[in-house]
Write an enzyme that holds these catalytic residues in place. Sequence first.
Site, PDB file in Angstrom:
ATOM      1  N   HIS A   1       2.712  13.610 -51.398  1.00 41.51           N
ATOM      2  CA  HIS A   1       3.608  14.722 -51.708  1.00 41.51           C
ATOM      3  C   HIS A   1       3.658  15.647 -50.508  1.00 41.51           C
ATOM      4  O   HIS A   1       2.658  15.829 -49.831  1.00 41.51           O
ATOM      5  CB  HIS A   1       3.099  15.490 -52.940  1.00 41.51           C
ATOM      6  CG  HIS A   1       4.162  16.327 -53.568  1.00 41.51           C
ATOM      7  ND1 HIS A   1       4.464  17.579 -53.109  1.00 41.51           N
ATOM      8  CD2 HIS A   1       5.020  16.062 -54.582  1.00 41.51           C
ATOM      9  CE1 HIS A   1       5.464  18.057 -53.838  1.00 41.51           C
ATOM     10  NE2 HIS A   1       5.816  17.158 -54.728  1.00 41.51           N
TER      11      HIS A   1
ATOM     12  N   ASP B   1       5.413  11.447 -60.554  1.00 39.62           N
ATOM     13  CA  ASP B   1       6.316  10.341 -60.841  1.00 39.62           C
ATOM     14  C   ASP B   1       5.634   8.998 -60.933  1.00 39.62           C
ATOM     15  O   ASP B   1       6.235   8.025 -61.384  1.00 39.62           O
ATOM     16  CB  ASP B   1       7.442  10.317 -59.804  1.00 39.62           C
ATOM     17  CG  ASP B   1       8.395  11.447 -60.076  1.00 39.62           C
ATOM     18  OD1 ASP B   1       8.601  11.732 -61.266  1.00 39.62           O
ATOM     19  OD2 ASP B   1       8.880  12.064 -59.133  1.00 39.62           O
TER      20      ASP B   1
HETATM   21  N1  ACO Z   1       2.334   5.216 -48.867  1.00 35.29           N
HETATM   22  C1  ACO Z   1       1.768   4.959 -47.673  1.00 35.29           C
HETATM   23  N2  ACO Z   1       1.616   5.868 -46.676  1.00 35.29           N
HETATM   24  C2  ACO Z   1       2.103   7.104 -46.902  1.00 35.29           C
HETATM   25  C3  ACO Z   1       2.704   7.457 -48.134  1.00 35.29           C
HETATM   26  C4  ACO Z   1       2.821   6.460 -49.130  1.00 35.29           C
HETATM   27  N3  ACO Z   1       3.381   6.738 -50.302  1.00 35.29           N
HETATM   28  N4  ACO Z   1       3.074   8.750 -48.093  1.00 35.29           N
HETATM   29  C5  ACO Z   1       2.734   9.212 -46.887  1.00 35.29           C
HETATM   30  N5  ACO Z   1       2.126   8.220 -46.165  1.00 35.29           N
HETATM   31  C6  ACO Z   1       1.557   8.356 -44.830  1.00 35.29           C
HETATM   32  C7  ACO Z   1       2.648   8.375 -43.766  1.00 35.29           C
HETATM   33  O1  ACO Z   1       2.918   7.080 -43.263  1.00 35.29           O
HETATM   34  C8  ACO Z   1       2.038   9.284 -42.719  1.00 35.29           C
HETATM   35  O2  ACO Z   1       1.123   8.543 -41.971  1.00 35.29           O
HETATM   36  P1  ACO Z   1       0.841   8.955 -40.402  1.00 35.29           P
HETATM   37  O3  ACO Z   1       0.340  10.361 -40.424  1.00 35.29           O
HETATM   38  O4  ACO Z   1      -0.193   7.957 -39.972  1.00 35.29           O
HETATM   39  O5  ACO Z   1       2.163   8.797 -39.718  1.00 35.29           O
HETATM   40  C9  ACO Z   1       1.249  10.302 -43.538  1.00 35.29           C
HETATM   41  O6  ACO Z   1       0.919   9.631 -44.763  1.00 35.29           O
HETATM   42  C10 ACO Z   1       2.031  11.567 -43.849  1.00 35.29           C
HETATM   43  O7  ACO Z   1       3.249  11.181 -44.465  1.00 35.29           O
HETATM   44  P2  ACO Z   1       4.630  11.945 -44.316  1.00 35.29           P
HETATM   45  O8  ACO Z   1       5.744  11.013 -44.674  1.00 35.29           O
HETATM   46  O9  ACO Z   1       4.675  12.601 -42.971  1.00 35.29           O
HETATM   47  O10 ACO Z   1       4.457  13.057 -45.418  1.00 35.29           O
HETATM   48  P3  ACO Z   1       5.592  13.918 -46.004  1.00 35.29           P
HETATM   49  O11 ACO Z   1       4.935  15.120 -46.540  1.00 35.29           O
HETATM   50  O12 ACO Z   1       6.707  14.104 -45.031  1.00 35.29           O
HETATM   51  O13 ACO Z   1       6.187  12.996 -47.179  1.00 35.29           O
HETATM   52  C11 ACO Z   1       6.589  12.003 -49.274  1.00 35.29           C
HETATM   53  C12 ACO Z   1       5.936  13.170 -48.512  1.00 35.29           C
HETATM   54  C13 ACO Z   1       8.066  11.855 -48.893  1.00 35.29           C
HETATM   55  C14 ACO Z   1       6.528  12.310 -50.775  1.00 35.29           C
HETATM   56  C15 ACO Z   1       5.822  10.697 -48.951  1.00 35.29           C
HETATM   57  O14 ACO Z   1       4.451  10.828 -49.279  1.00 35.29           O
HETATM   58  C16 ACO Z   1       6.413   9.472 -49.656  1.00 35.29           C
HETATM   59  O15 ACO Z   1       7.363   8.876 -49.163  1.00 35.29           O
HETATM   60  N6  ACO Z   1       5.867   9.096 -50.857  1.00 35.29           N
HETATM   61  C17 ACO Z   1       6.417   8.022 -51.639  1.00 35.29           C
HETATM   62  C18 ACO Z   1       7.653   8.480 -52.389  1.00 35.29           C
HETATM   63  C19 ACO Z   1       7.338   9.388 -53.542  1.00 35.29           C
HETATM   64  O16 ACO Z   1       6.443   9.140 -54.342  1.00 35.29           O
HETATM   65  N7  ACO Z   1       8.128  10.479 -53.652  1.00 35.29           N
HETATM   66  C20 ACO Z   1       8.006  11.446 -54.768  1.00 35.29           C
HETATM   67  C21 ACO Z   1       7.601  12.772 -54.302  1.00 35.29           C
HETATM   68  S1  ACO Z   1       7.258  13.797 -55.663  1.00 35.29           S
HETATM   69  C22 ACO Z   1       8.745  14.298 -56.270  1.00 35.29           C
HETATM   70  O17 ACO Z   1       9.760  14.359 -55.654  1.00 35.29           O
HETATM   71  C23 ACO Z   1       8.733  14.702 -57.672  1.00 35.29           C
END
Ligand code: ACO
Length: 435
Positions: free
Chosen positions: A313, A370
Amino acid sequence: MANNTLLIKHTGTGKQVEYPLLKSTLGAETVEIRNLYKDLGCFTHDPGFVATASCTSKITYIDGDNGILLYRGYPIEQLAEHCEFTEVAYLLMHGELPNERELQDFNLEISDRAIIHESLRKFFDGFHYDAHPMAMLVGVVGSLSAFYHSEMNIKDPAQRLRAATRMIGKMPTIAAASYRHSVGRPFVYPRMDLSYCENFLNMMFSRSSQNYIDQDHYIDQDFVKALNLLFILHADHEQNASTSTVRLAASTGANPYACVAAGIAALWGPAHGGANEAVLNMLAEIGSVENVPKYIAKAKDHEDPFRLMGFGHRVYKNFDPRATIIRKTCHEVLSKTQTNDPLFELALAVEEHALKDEYFIEKKLYPNVDFYSGIIYKALGIPVDMFTVMFAIARTSGWVSHWLEMMDEPTTPISRPRQLYVGPTQRDLAIIKNL
Ligand code: ACO
Protein backbone atom coordinates in the site's frame (compact mmCIF):
# COMPACT_ATOMS: atom_id res chain seq x y z
CA MET A 1 -0.87 27.94 11.58
CA ALA A 2 2.88 28.12 11.02
CA ASN A 3 5.14 27.64 14.04
CA ASN A 4 8.35 26.54 12.36
CA THR A 5 9.74 27.25 8.95
CA LEU A 6 11.70 25.34 6.36
CA LEU A 7 14.68 27.09 4.86
CA ILE A 8 15.23 26.39 1.18
CA LYS A 9 18.48 27.54 -0.36
CA HIS A 10 19.19 27.66 -4.09
CA THR A 11 22.89 26.77 -4.15
CA GLY A 12 23.20 28.11 -7.72
CA THR A 13 22.09 31.66 -6.95
CA GLY A 14 22.74 31.65 -3.22
CA LYS A 15 19.20 32.92 -2.64
CA GLN A 16 17.37 31.41 0.29
CA VAL A 17 13.79 31.67 1.45
CA GLU A 18 12.04 30.51 4.60
CA TYR A 19 8.73 28.75 4.02
CA PRO A 20 6.12 28.27 6.76
CA LEU A 21 5.52 24.80 8.12
CA LEU A 22 1.78 24.37 8.57
CA LYS A 23 0.72 22.42 11.62
CA SER A 24 -1.77 19.59 11.27
CA THR A 25 -4.00 18.38 14.12
CA LEU A 26 -2.45 14.92 13.56
CA GLY A 27 0.47 13.80 11.46
CA ALA A 28 3.32 15.45 9.61
CA GLU A 29 3.88 19.18 9.30
CA THR A 30 3.47 20.45 5.76
CA VAL A 31 5.61 23.07 4.10
CA GLU A 32 3.69 25.78 2.28
CA ILE A 33 5.61 26.23 -0.97
CA ARG A 34 3.12 27.85 -3.30
CA ASN A 35 5.45 30.85 -3.76
CA LEU A 36 8.51 28.72 -4.58
CA TYR A 37 8.47 29.51 -8.30
CA LYS A 38 7.96 33.21 -7.66
CA ASP A 39 10.73 33.29 -5.04
CA LEU A 40 13.35 30.91 -6.42
CA GLY A 41 12.23 30.24 -10.02
CA CYS A 42 11.85 26.48 -9.58
CA PHE A 43 9.12 23.87 -9.24
CA THR A 44 8.97 20.77 -7.05
CA HIS A 45 9.18 17.35 -8.73
CA ASP A 46 7.07 14.73 -6.97
CA PRO A 47 5.66 12.15 -9.41
CA GLY A 48 2.81 10.22 -7.80
CA PHE A 49 2.43 12.97 -5.16
CA VAL A 50 4.45 10.91 -2.69
CA ALA A 51 5.27 13.91 -0.49
CA THR A 52 2.74 16.47 -1.67
CA ALA A 53 -0.40 17.54 0.20
CA SER A 54 -2.82 18.67 -2.50
CA CYS A 55 -5.40 20.13 -0.11
CA THR A 56 -6.37 20.60 3.51
CA SER A 57 -9.06 18.25 4.78
CA LYS A 58 -10.94 17.44 7.97
CA ILE A 59 -12.42 14.15 6.81
CA THR A 60 -10.03 11.22 7.14
CA TYR A 61 -6.68 10.69 8.82
CA ILE A 62 -4.30 7.84 8.10
CA ASP A 63 -1.13 7.03 10.01
CA GLY A 64 0.38 4.48 7.66
CA ASP A 65 3.33 3.64 9.90
CA ASN A 66 1.15 2.73 12.84
CA GLY A 67 -1.82 1.30 10.92
CA ILE A 68 -4.31 3.95 12.09
CA LEU A 69 -7.38 5.06 10.12
CA LEU A 70 -9.80 7.66 11.50
CA TYR A 71 -12.98 9.00 9.90
CA ARG A 72 -13.67 12.45 11.34
CA GLY A 73 -11.51 11.42 14.32
CA TYR A 74 -13.28 8.11 15.05
CA PRO A 75 -11.15 4.92 14.75
CA ILE A 76 -12.26 2.64 11.93
CA GLU A 77 -12.39 -0.31 14.36
CA GLN A 78 -15.10 1.42 16.48
CA LEU A 79 -17.14 2.52 13.47
CA ALA A 80 -16.89 -0.95 11.90
CA GLU A 81 -18.15 -2.60 15.06
CA HIS A 82 -20.94 -0.23 16.06
CA CYS A 83 -22.26 1.63 13.03
CA GLU A 84 -24.36 1.23 9.93
CA PHE A 85 -22.90 2.26 6.62
CA THR A 86 -25.35 5.12 6.16
CA GLU A 87 -24.43 6.47 9.62
CA VAL A 88 -20.79 6.51 8.52
CA ALA A 89 -21.73 8.15 5.21
CA TYR A 90 -23.55 10.87 7.19
CA LEU A 91 -20.51 11.28 9.45
CA LEU A 92 -18.20 11.70 6.46
CA MET A 93 -20.51 14.22 4.81
CA HIS A 94 -21.51 16.26 7.85
CA GLY A 95 -18.56 15.90 10.23
CA GLU A 96 -20.62 14.47 13.12
CA LEU A 97 -22.53 11.24 13.65
CA PRO A 98 -26.28 11.63 13.22
CA ASN A 99 -28.67 11.43 16.16
CA GLU A 100 -31.54 8.96 15.88
CA ARG A 101 -33.84 11.43 14.11
CA GLU A 102 -31.14 12.66 11.74
CA LEU A 103 -30.26 9.08 10.79
CA GLN A 104 -33.90 8.24 10.20
CA ASP A 105 -34.31 11.25 7.91
CA PHE A 106 -31.04 10.52 6.11
CA ASN A 107 -32.00 6.86 5.53
CA LEU A 108 -35.39 7.95 4.27
CA GLU A 109 -33.88 10.46 1.87
CA ILE A 110 -31.39 7.90 0.56
CA SER A 111 -34.14 5.31 0.00
CA ASP A 112 -36.28 7.95 -1.66
CA ARG A 113 -33.47 8.88 -4.04
CA ALA A 114 -32.61 5.27 -4.91
CA ILE A 115 -35.00 5.17 -7.86
CA ILE A 116 -33.55 6.12 -11.25
CA HIS A 117 -35.31 7.88 -14.11
CA GLU A 118 -36.83 5.41 -16.59
CA SER A 119 -34.86 7.03 -19.41
CA LEU A 120 -31.63 6.48 -17.49
CA ARG A 121 -32.61 2.84 -16.99
CA LYS A 122 -32.90 2.50 -20.77
CA PHE A 123 -29.23 3.51 -21.11
CA PHE A 124 -28.32 -0.03 -20.10
CA ASP A 125 -29.98 -1.35 -23.26
CA GLY A 126 -27.29 0.43 -25.24
CA PHE A 127 -24.55 -1.69 -23.68
CA HIS A 128 -23.55 -5.05 -25.08
CA TYR A 129 -24.41 -7.93 -22.72
CA ASP A 130 -20.74 -8.58 -21.93
CA ALA A 131 -19.83 -4.97 -21.13
CA HIS A 132 -17.82 -4.75 -17.91
CA PRO A 133 -20.09 -3.45 -15.09
CA MET A 134 -17.49 -0.77 -14.28
CA ALA A 135 -17.72 0.50 -17.87
CA MET A 136 -21.51 0.77 -17.45
CA LEU A 137 -21.13 2.43 -14.05
CA VAL A 138 -18.77 5.12 -15.39
CA GLY A 139 -21.13 5.84 -18.29
CA VAL A 140 -24.41 5.82 -16.39
CA VAL A 141 -23.19 7.82 -13.36
CA GLY A 142 -21.69 10.40 -15.74
CA SER A 143 -25.06 10.52 -17.49
CA LEU A 144 -26.76 11.60 -14.25
CA SER A 145 -25.32 15.02 -15.08
CA ALA A 146 -27.69 15.12 -18.06
CA PHE A 147 -30.67 14.48 -15.80
CA TYR A 148 -29.96 16.95 -13.01
CA HIS A 149 -27.94 19.65 -14.74
CA SER A 150 -30.58 22.37 -14.47
CA GLU A 151 -30.85 22.05 -10.71
CA MET A 152 -27.13 21.91 -10.16
CA ASN A 153 -25.96 25.26 -8.99
CA ILE A 154 -22.74 24.36 -7.23
CA LYS A 155 -22.80 27.70 -5.42
CA ASP A 156 -25.96 26.63 -3.54
CA PRO A 157 -25.15 24.47 -0.46
CA ALA A 158 -28.66 22.93 -0.40
CA GLN A 159 -28.38 21.80 -4.02
CA ARG A 160 -24.90 20.44 -3.35
CA LEU A 161 -26.16 18.36 -0.43
CA ARG A 162 -29.02 17.02 -2.55
CA ALA A 163 -26.63 16.01 -5.31
CA ALA A 164 -24.34 14.25 -2.82
CA THR A 165 -27.20 12.33 -1.16
CA ARG A 166 -28.69 11.51 -4.55
CA MET A 167 -25.45 9.85 -5.61
CA ILE A 168 -25.24 7.75 -2.43
CA GLY A 169 -28.89 6.75 -2.97
CA LYS A 170 -28.66 5.87 -6.66
CA MET A 171 -25.29 4.14 -6.74
CA PRO A 172 -26.55 0.68 -5.54
CA THR A 173 -29.44 0.85 -8.04
CA ILE A 174 -27.12 1.65 -10.95
CA ALA A 175 -24.57 -0.93 -9.75
CA ALA A 176 -27.18 -3.70 -9.47
CA ALA A 177 -28.65 -2.73 -12.86
CA SER A 178 -25.17 -3.13 -14.42
CA TYR A 179 -25.03 -6.67 -13.08
CA ARG A 180 -28.60 -7.53 -14.08
CA HIS A 181 -27.93 -6.31 -17.60
CA SER A 182 -24.77 -8.39 -17.88
CA VAL A 183 -26.64 -11.58 -16.93
CA GLY A 184 -29.74 -10.72 -18.97
CA ARG A 185 -32.10 -10.43 -16.00
CA PRO A 186 -34.79 -7.76 -15.64
CA PHE A 187 -34.09 -4.63 -13.65
CA VAL A 188 -35.28 -4.77 -10.01
CA TYR A 189 -36.70 -1.57 -8.55
CA PRO A 190 -35.37 -0.35 -5.20
CA ARG A 191 -37.52 -0.93 -2.12
CA MET A 192 -38.00 1.66 0.61
CA ASP A 193 -38.69 -0.92 3.32
CA LEU A 194 -35.19 -2.37 3.17
CA SER A 195 -31.91 -1.13 4.61
CA TYR A 196 -29.18 0.14 2.27
CA CYS A 197 -27.36 -3.21 2.14
CA GLU A 198 -30.50 -5.37 2.08
CA ASN A 199 -31.90 -3.30 -0.75
CA PHE A 200 -28.73 -3.74 -2.78
CA LEU A 201 -28.74 -7.53 -2.27
CA ASN A 202 -32.39 -7.64 -3.25
CA MET A 203 -31.80 -5.64 -6.44
CA MET A 204 -28.88 -7.92 -7.32
CA PHE A 205 -30.38 -11.31 -6.65
CA SER A 206 -34.19 -11.17 -6.83
CA ARG A 207 -35.78 -13.34 -9.46
CA SER A 208 -39.01 -12.31 -11.15
CA SER A 209 -40.80 -15.23 -9.49
CA GLN A 210 -39.21 -14.79 -6.08
CA ASN A 211 -37.97 -11.82 -4.14
CA TYR A 212 -34.52 -12.29 -2.68
CA ILE A 213 -35.81 -10.69 0.48
CA ASP A 214 -39.37 -11.32 1.56
CA GLN A 215 -41.18 -13.11 4.32
CA ASP A 216 -40.65 -16.52 2.73
CA HIS A 217 -37.11 -16.00 1.62
CA TYR A 218 -35.08 -15.00 4.61
CA ILE A 219 -31.84 -13.21 4.04
CA ASP A 220 -29.01 -14.15 6.31
CA GLN A 221 -28.36 -11.07 8.44
CA ASP A 222 -24.70 -12.11 8.69
CA PHE A 223 -24.44 -11.43 4.94
CA VAL A 224 -26.00 -8.00 5.43
CA LYS A 225 -23.59 -7.39 8.32
CA ALA A 226 -20.59 -8.42 6.21
CA LEU A 227 -21.66 -6.12 3.37
CA ASN A 228 -22.24 -3.27 5.81
CA LEU A 229 -18.74 -3.79 7.19
CA LEU A 230 -17.13 -3.86 3.75
CA PHE A 231 -18.93 -0.66 2.79
CA ILE A 232 -17.73 1.08 5.99
CA LEU A 233 -14.13 -0.02 5.46
CA HIS A 234 -14.16 1.25 1.88
CA ALA A 235 -16.09 4.47 2.53
CA ASP A 236 -13.12 6.84 2.52
CA HIS A 237 -9.35 6.84 2.45
CA GLU A 238 -8.30 10.50 2.28
CA GLN A 239 -6.52 11.67 -0.88
CA ASN A 240 -6.29 8.34 -2.75
CA ALA A 241 -6.13 8.29 -6.57
CA SER A 242 -9.89 8.28 -7.20
CA THR A 243 -10.70 10.92 -4.57
CA SER A 244 -7.90 13.12 -5.89
CA THR A 245 -9.38 12.62 -9.37
CA VAL A 246 -12.79 13.77 -8.12
CA ARG A 247 -11.16 16.82 -6.50
CA LEU A 248 -9.10 17.59 -9.60
CA ALA A 249 -12.14 17.42 -11.88
CA ALA A 250 -14.20 19.44 -9.37
CA SER A 251 -11.55 22.16 -9.25
CA THR A 252 -12.72 23.23 -12.71
CA GLY A 253 -16.27 23.71 -11.41
CA ALA A 254 -17.44 20.60 -13.29
CA ASN A 255 -20.78 18.96 -12.62
CA PRO A 256 -20.51 16.68 -9.53
CA TYR A 257 -21.95 13.62 -11.29
CA ALA A 258 -19.28 13.96 -13.96
CA CYS A 259 -16.62 14.39 -11.23
CA VAL A 260 -17.74 11.19 -9.50
CA ALA A 261 -17.75 9.37 -12.87
CA ALA A 262 -14.11 10.47 -13.24
CA GLY A 263 -13.44 9.03 -9.77
CA ILE A 264 -15.05 5.73 -10.79
CA ALA A 265 -12.79 5.58 -13.86
CA ALA A 266 -9.71 6.13 -11.67
CA LEU A 267 -10.88 3.52 -9.18
CA TRP A 268 -11.07 0.85 -11.88
CA GLY A 269 -7.29 0.42 -12.26
CA PRO A 270 -5.71 -2.71 -10.74
CA ALA A 271 -3.32 -0.60 -8.63
CA HIS A 272 -6.39 0.92 -6.89
CA GLY A 273 -9.96 -0.40 -6.62
CA GLY A 274 -9.43 -2.99 -9.33
CA ALA A 275 -7.13 -4.83 -6.93
CA ASN A 276 -9.88 -6.97 -5.36
CA GLU A 277 -10.80 -8.33 -8.78
CA ALA A 278 -7.10 -8.71 -9.59
CA VAL A 279 -6.61 -10.73 -6.38
CA LEU A 280 -9.16 -13.32 -7.47
CA ASN A 281 -7.70 -13.45 -10.98
CA MET A 282 -4.24 -13.88 -9.46
CA LEU A 283 -5.44 -16.74 -7.23
CA ALA A 284 -6.98 -18.39 -10.27
CA GLU A 285 -3.66 -18.01 -12.09
CA ILE A 286 -1.69 -19.49 -9.17
CA GLY A 287 -4.12 -22.39 -9.27
CA SER A 288 -3.03 -24.51 -6.31
CA VAL A 289 -1.19 -24.33 -3.01
CA GLU A 290 1.85 -26.15 -4.47
CA ASN A 291 2.38 -23.28 -6.91
CA VAL A 292 2.53 -20.61 -4.20
CA PRO A 293 6.35 -20.61 -3.70
CA LYS A 294 6.84 -20.30 -7.49
CA TYR A 295 4.55 -17.26 -7.66
CA ILE A 296 6.08 -15.66 -4.56
CA ALA A 297 9.44 -15.94 -6.35
CA LYS A 298 7.93 -14.36 -9.48
CA ALA A 299 6.57 -11.46 -7.38
CA LYS A 300 10.07 -10.81 -6.01
CA ASP A 301 11.72 -10.91 -9.42
CA HIS A 302 11.97 -7.35 -10.77
CA GLU A 303 12.38 -8.73 -14.31
CA ASP A 304 8.98 -10.40 -13.97
CA PRO A 305 5.89 -8.15 -14.23
CA PHE A 306 3.97 -10.40 -11.79
CA ARG A 307 3.08 -8.68 -8.50
CA LEU A 308 1.29 -10.09 -5.54
CA MET A 309 -2.09 -8.41 -5.89
CA GLY A 310 -3.66 -7.34 -2.61
CA PHE A 311 -0.25 -6.78 -1.06
CA GLY A 312 1.41 -3.47 -0.37
CA HIS A 313 0.00 0.00 0.00
CA ARG A 314 1.22 3.49 -0.77
CA VAL A 315 0.40 4.72 2.71
CA TYR A 316 0.30 1.69 5.05
CA LYS A 317 3.79 0.54 5.70
CA ASN A 318 2.40 -1.54 8.52
CA PHE A 319 -0.65 -3.83 8.55
CA ASP A 320 -3.66 -2.18 6.88
CA PRO A 321 -6.12 -1.80 9.85
CA ARG A 322 -9.00 -2.54 7.49
CA ALA A 323 -7.35 -5.83 6.55
CA THR A 324 -7.16 -6.82 10.23
CA ILE A 325 -10.90 -6.22 10.69
CA ILE A 326 -11.91 -7.85 7.46
CA ARG A 327 -9.74 -10.94 7.89
CA LYS A 328 -11.89 -12.00 10.87
CA THR A 329 -15.13 -11.42 8.95
CA CYS A 330 -13.70 -13.33 6.02
CA HIS A 331 -13.32 -16.42 8.24
CA GLU A 332 -16.79 -15.93 9.75
CA VAL A 333 -18.55 -15.61 6.37
CA LEU A 334 -16.76 -18.59 4.95
CA SER A 335 -17.60 -20.81 7.90
CA LYS A 336 -21.22 -19.61 7.72
CA THR A 337 -21.53 -20.40 4.03
CA GLN A 338 -19.60 -23.62 4.59
CA THR A 339 -17.72 -22.73 1.47
CA ASN A 340 -15.09 -25.28 0.68
CA ASP A 341 -13.76 -23.04 -2.02
CA PRO A 342 -10.13 -24.06 -2.68
CA LEU A 343 -9.47 -20.40 -3.46
CA PHE A 344 -9.75 -19.53 0.21
CA GLU A 345 -7.21 -22.16 1.22
CA LEU A 346 -4.99 -20.83 -1.54
CA ALA A 347 -5.40 -17.25 -0.33
CA LEU A 348 -4.36 -18.27 3.17
CA ALA A 349 -1.32 -20.08 1.78
CA VAL A 350 -0.30 -16.96 -0.19
CA GLU A 351 -0.78 -14.81 2.91
CA GLU A 352 1.23 -17.20 5.09
CA HIS A 353 4.13 -17.51 2.64
CA ALA A 354 4.37 -13.79 1.96
CA LEU A 355 4.22 -12.81 5.62
CA LYS A 356 7.19 -15.09 6.35
CA ASP A 357 9.22 -13.99 3.34
CA GLU A 358 12.19 -11.66 3.90
CA TYR A 359 11.42 -9.60 0.75
CA PHE A 360 7.87 -8.81 1.91
CA ILE A 361 8.96 -8.26 5.53
CA GLU A 362 11.79 -5.92 4.56
CA LYS A 363 9.64 -3.90 2.15
CA LYS A 364 6.74 -3.89 4.64
CA LEU A 365 4.36 -5.41 2.13
CA TYR A 366 1.31 -6.63 4.06
CA PRO A 367 -2.07 -7.80 2.78
CA ASN A 368 -4.29 -4.78 2.15
CA VAL A 369 -8.08 -4.59 2.51
CA ASP A 370 -8.62 -5.88 -1.00
CA PHE A 371 -6.81 -9.11 -0.41
CA TYR A 372 -9.75 -10.23 1.76
CA SER A 373 -12.67 -8.24 0.38
CA GLY A 374 -12.79 -10.18 -2.89
CA ILE A 375 -12.95 -13.48 -1.02
CA ILE A 376 -15.90 -12.26 1.07
CA TYR A 377 -17.70 -10.89 -1.98
CA LYS A 378 -17.24 -14.23 -3.70
CA ALA A 379 -18.71 -16.05 -0.70
CA LEU A 380 -21.70 -13.65 -0.79
CA GLY A 381 -22.31 -14.62 -4.41
CA ILE A 382 -21.10 -11.35 -5.94
CA PRO A 383 -19.47 -12.03 -9.30
CA VAL A 384 -15.79 -11.14 -9.66
CA ASP A 385 -16.28 -8.38 -12.23
CA MET A 386 -18.64 -6.62 -9.77
CA PHE A 387 -15.98 -6.34 -7.03
CA THR A 388 -14.74 -2.90 -8.04
CA VAL A 389 -18.34 -1.78 -8.48
CA MET A 390 -18.92 -2.74 -4.83
CA PHE A 391 -15.96 -0.59 -3.87
CA ALA A 392 -17.42 2.29 -5.90
CA ILE A 393 -20.78 2.08 -4.06
CA ALA A 394 -19.00 2.48 -0.72
CA ARG A 395 -16.46 5.08 -1.86
CA THR A 396 -19.19 7.32 -3.28
CA SER A 397 -19.78 8.52 0.31
CA GLY A 398 -16.10 9.53 0.50
CA TRP A 399 -16.04 11.15 -2.94
CA VAL A 400 -19.10 13.28 -2.29
CA SER A 401 -17.83 14.26 1.18
CA HIS A 402 -14.57 15.51 -0.31
CA TRP A 403 -16.49 17.29 -3.03
CA LEU A 404 -18.73 18.98 -0.43
CA GLU A 405 -15.71 19.97 1.66
CA MET A 406 -14.00 21.42 -1.37
CA MET A 407 -17.07 23.34 -2.54
CA ASP A 408 -17.42 24.81 0.95
CA GLU A 409 -14.03 26.47 0.75
CA PRO A 410 -14.12 30.20 -0.01
CA THR A 411 -11.83 29.73 -3.02
CA THR A 412 -10.80 26.60 -4.84
CA PRO A 413 -7.99 27.19 -7.29
CA ILE A 414 -8.06 25.03 -10.41
CA SER A 415 -5.73 22.05 -9.95
CA ARG A 416 -3.01 22.55 -12.48
CA PRO A 417 0.29 20.77 -11.69
CA ARG A 418 3.53 21.83 -13.34
CA GLN A 419 6.06 19.52 -15.02
CA LEU A 420 9.73 18.86 -15.46
CA TYR A 421 10.02 19.17 -19.23
CA VAL A 422 12.63 16.80 -20.73
CA GLY A 423 11.56 16.94 -24.41
CA PRO A 424 13.36 18.57 -27.34
CA THR A 425 14.42 22.21 -27.04
CA GLN A 426 12.91 24.65 -29.56
CA ARG A 427 13.70 23.69 -33.16
CA ASP A 428 12.49 24.62 -36.65
CA LEU A 429 10.64 22.64 -39.30
CA ALA A 430 12.93 21.55 -42.17
CA ILE A 431 10.97 23.81 -44.56
CA ILE A 432 11.87 26.87 -42.46
CA LYS A 433 15.53 25.84 -42.11
CA ASN A 434 15.79 25.51 -45.92
CA LEU A 435 14.31 28.95 -46.67
N1 ACO B 1 4.30 -7.53 -5.00
C1 ACO B 1 5.64 -7.54 -5.13
N2 ACO B 1 6.45 -6.48 -4.91
C2 ACO B 1 5.86 -5.32 -4.56
C3 ACO B 1 4.45 -5.22 -4.39
C4 ACO B 1 3.67 -6.37 -4.63
N3 ACO B 1 2.35 -6.33 -4.49
N4 ACO B 1 4.14 -3.97 -4.02
C5 ACO B 1 5.28 -3.28 -3.96
N5 ACO B 1 6.33 -4.11 -4.27
C6 ACO B 1 7.74 -3.74 -4.25
C7 ACO B 1 8.11 -2.91 -5.47
O1 ACO B 1 8.58 -3.72 -6.54
C8 ACO B 1 9.20 -2.01 -4.92
O2 ACO B 1 10.39 -2.74 -4.87
P1 ACO B 1 11.82 -1.94 -5.02
O3 ACO B 1 11.87 -0.96 -3.89
O4 ACO B 1 12.84 -3.04 -4.90
O5 ACO B 1 11.78 -1.30 -6.37
C9 ACO B 1 8.76 -1.76 -3.48
O6 ACO B 1 7.95 -2.89 -3.12
C10 ACO B 1 7.94 -0.49 -3.31
O7 ACO B 1 6.85 -0.55 -4.23
P2 ACO B 1 6.20 0.70 -4.95
O8 ACO B 1 5.46 0.23 -6.16
O9 ACO B 1 7.25 1.75 -5.14
O10 ACO B 1 5.19 1.18 -3.83
P3 ACO B 1 4.02 2.15 -4.05
O11 ACO B 1 3.73 2.71 -2.72
O12 ACO B 1 4.28 3.10 -5.17
O13 ACO B 1 2.83 1.19 -4.55
C11 ACO B 1 0.96 -0.24 -4.61
C12 ACO B 1 1.79 0.76 -3.78
C13 ACO B 1 0.58 0.36 -5.96
C14 ACO B 1 -0.34 -0.54 -3.85
C15 ACO B 1 1.79 -1.54 -4.81
O14 ACO B 1 2.17 -2.09 -3.57
C16 ACO B 1 1.05 -2.59 -5.64
O15 ACO B 1 1.08 -2.54 -6.87
N6 ACO B 1 0.34 -3.55 -4.98
C17 ACO B 1 -0.47 -4.52 -5.67
C18 ACO B 1 -1.79 -3.91 -6.11
C19 ACO B 1 -2.74 -3.68 -4.97
O16 ACO B 1 -2.95 -4.53 -4.12
N7 ACO B 1 -3.36 -2.48 -4.97
C20 ACO B 1 -4.39 -2.11 -3.97
C21 ACO B 1 -3.96 -0.98 -3.14
S1 ACO B 1 -5.09 -0.74 -1.84
C22 ACO B 1 -6.41 0.06 -2.51
O17 ACO B 1 -6.39 0.74 -3.48
C23 ACO B 1 -7.66 -0.10 -1.77
